[in-house]
Motif scaffolding. Structure first.
Motif, PDB file in Angstrom:
ATOM      1  N   UNK A  82      -1.038   9.280  -5.239  1.00 18.14           N
ATOM      2  CA  UNK A  82      -1.074  10.017  -3.970  1.00 18.14           C
ATOM      3  C   UNK A  82      -2.481  10.496  -3.613  1.00 18.14           C
ATOM      4  N   UNK A  83      -2.795  10.401  -2.322  1.00 10.68           N
ATOM      5  CA  UNK A  83      -4.055  10.891  -1.758  1.00 10.68           C
ATOM      6  C   UNK A  83      -5.286  10.207  -2.350  1.00 10.68           C
ATOM      7  N   UNK A  84      -5.112   8.977  -2.854  1.00 12.45           N
ATOM      8  CA  UNK A  84      -6.264   8.274  -3.438  1.00 12.45           C
ATOM      9  C   UNK A  84      -6.440   6.861  -2.903  1.00 12.45           C
ATOM     10  N   UNK A  85      -5.548   6.387  -2.055  1.00  6.26           N
ATOM     11  CA  UNK A  85      -5.556   4.982  -1.656  1.00  6.26           C
ATOM     12  C   UNK A  85      -6.052   4.832  -0.214  1.00  6.26           C
ATOM     13  N   UNK A  88      -1.604   6.834   4.539  1.00  6.96           N
ATOM     14  CA  UNK A  88      -2.524   5.840   3.984  1.00  6.96           C
ATOM     15  C   UNK A  88      -3.629   5.620   5.014  1.00  6.96           C
ATOM     16  N   UNK A  89      -4.832   6.127   4.780  1.00 12.82           N
ATOM     17  CA  UNK A  89      -5.902   5.983   5.773  1.00 12.82           C
ATOM     18  C   UNK A  89      -6.226   4.516   6.035  1.00 12.82           C
ATOM     19  N   UNK A 100       0.823  -1.201   0.000  1.00 14.27           N
ATOM     20  CA  UNK A 100       0.000   0.000   0.000  1.00 14.27           C
ATOM     21  C   UNK A 100       0.865   1.263   0.000  1.00 14.27           C
ATOM     22  N   UNK A 101       2.089   1.156   0.479  1.00 22.78           N
ATOM     23  CA  UNK A 101       3.021   2.255   0.301  1.00 22.78           C
ATOM     24  C   UNK A 101       3.349   2.459  -1.169  1.00 22.78           C
ATOM     25  N   UNK A 102       3.478   1.371  -1.902  1.00 17.80           N
ATOM     26  CA  UNK A 102       3.708   1.452  -3.343  1.00 17.80           C
ATOM     27  C   UNK A 102       2.511   2.084  -4.044  1.00 17.80           C
ATOM     28  N   UNK A 103       1.313   1.617  -3.696  1.00 16.60           N
ATOM     29  CA  UNK A 103       0.096   2.167  -4.305  1.00 16.60           C
ATOM     30  C   UNK A 103      -0.052   3.656  -3.991  1.00 16.60           C
ATOM     31  N   UNK A 104       0.201   4.030  -2.727  1.00 17.48           N
ATOM     32  CA  UNK A 104       0.058   5.437  -2.336  1.00 17.48           C
ATOM     33  C   UNK A 104       1.121   6.312  -2.983  1.00 17.48           C
TER      34      UNK A 104
END
Length: 336
Positions: free
Chosen positions: A106-109, A168-169, A98-102
């Protein structure tokens, strides 16, 4: 406190990436992307995908991979997990994924976390051998994730790169009062699976609100619930489309799971009286009908629950009919 009207709360999507009879996962993924692009245009807030395993009708087993596919094909809608079943994964792996996805989006995951395995126990053991221990360690695993995402972890021996220092919320997902207590204790947003587990819904969200402890992540309780919605231009068409869902739910009850079936004119002969009663109980928070009926029913539901956000899932065989269901739902929300 004034009522929160359905016009004033965000609507979001839970996609179980349904594999339909006669098609394969590749078709499913393309249909999911088309749906995500359309609901983004319509103004939906989030598009979440759920982790399930060993199910003929669900293609979202590699959830983080599919989140990347959907996020890459959209522009503004938030994309996330509803959820990642944490007992199946080491927290470090989840933080890195999820760090990769974020980092890519950015600001969408969003990272929604569940404590169940999302499958049967035999498959759960194949996913992670210490399954029972990891379920019991769910709260500790969440705190480990928070540590990996923290900037303060930069001097630790084990770090999540990418992931460290990213916002990442984290959401707690649940279907029982246990998850409500945990979300309240940690001061995190809470999403309830009322689309398949209605029994403890009202009790759980009240427990969460009553016991919520503000945190650096969230100052006030935030409740989202998922419901089933099948909408169409007429009530009769919606009822017919819903028979695909009824067949799917019957397969869950009987343990005879199949790919999502085409709708039928009647369920006669497809379920027993017992199975019908069990499905109807499981479908307590299911809304079927045209724009006016959906608007009326959801308005009453919102008056009772005062949700901060509503998430919707729709088991509809035809991909265009599924898209249209969300179009009708958006109209129902705007006119509710």
């Amino acid at each position: 406190m004034a009522d929160k009207l359905i016009q004033n709360i965000p609507f979001s999507i839970l996609d179980l990436a349904p594999i339909t009879e006669g098609n394969d996962a590749g078709v499913t993924f393309k249909n999911s992307l088309r749906l995500a692009q359309r609901v983004e245009e319509l103004g939906y807030n989030r598009y979440w995908l759920a982790e399930h395993h060993n199910m003929e009708s669900v293609a979202s087993s590699a959830t983080s991979v599919l989140i990347g596919y959907i996020a890459g094909g959209t522009k503004t809608i938030r994309v996330g997990s509803g959820g990642i079943m944490l007992p199946n994964h080491a927290p470090l792996i989840v933080a890195e994924q999820f760090g990769t996805l974020a980092s890519l989006y950015p600001d969408r995951i969003d990272l929604g976390l569940g404590r169940a395995p999302g499958t049967d126990q035999v498959t759960a053991r194949a996913l992670r051998r210490n399954y029972m221990e990891s379920v019991q360690d769910f709260p500790d695993d969440i705190m480990a994730l928070q540590t990996y995402f923290s900037k303060d972890n930069s001097n630790a021996k084990v770090r999540a790169i990418p992931g460290e220092g990213l916002d990442v919320p984290i959401w707690i997902l649940g279907s029982s009062p246990d998850s409500a207590h945990l979300a309240a204790h940690l001061g995190l947003p809470y999403a309830f699976a009322s689309h398949f587990a209605p029994n403890h819904f009202l009790t759980a969200i009240q427990l969460y609100r009553n016991n919520f402890r503000p945190s650096k992540h969230l100052a006030q309780p935030y409740v989202m619930a998922c419901v089933n919605v099948i909408a169409a231009d007429t009530n009769s068409e919606a009822e017919r489309l819903a028979t695909s869902f009824l067949q799917l739910a019957t397969g869950i009850i009987t343990g005879k799971r199949r790919a999502l079936q085409q709708p039928v004119d009647s369920m006669d002969g497809l379920w027993s009286d017992y199975e019908e009663a069990a499905v109807m109980q499981m479908m307590k928070y299911t809304f079927i009908g045209d724009k006016d009926k959906i608007s009326k029913d959801l308005t009453y539901f919102q008056q009772r629950t005062q949700l901060d956000e509503l998430m919707v899932t729709s088991h509809i065989y035809d991909p265009q009919a599924r898209i249209h269901s969300y179009e009708v739902l958006k109209q129902a929300q705007q006119e509710g």
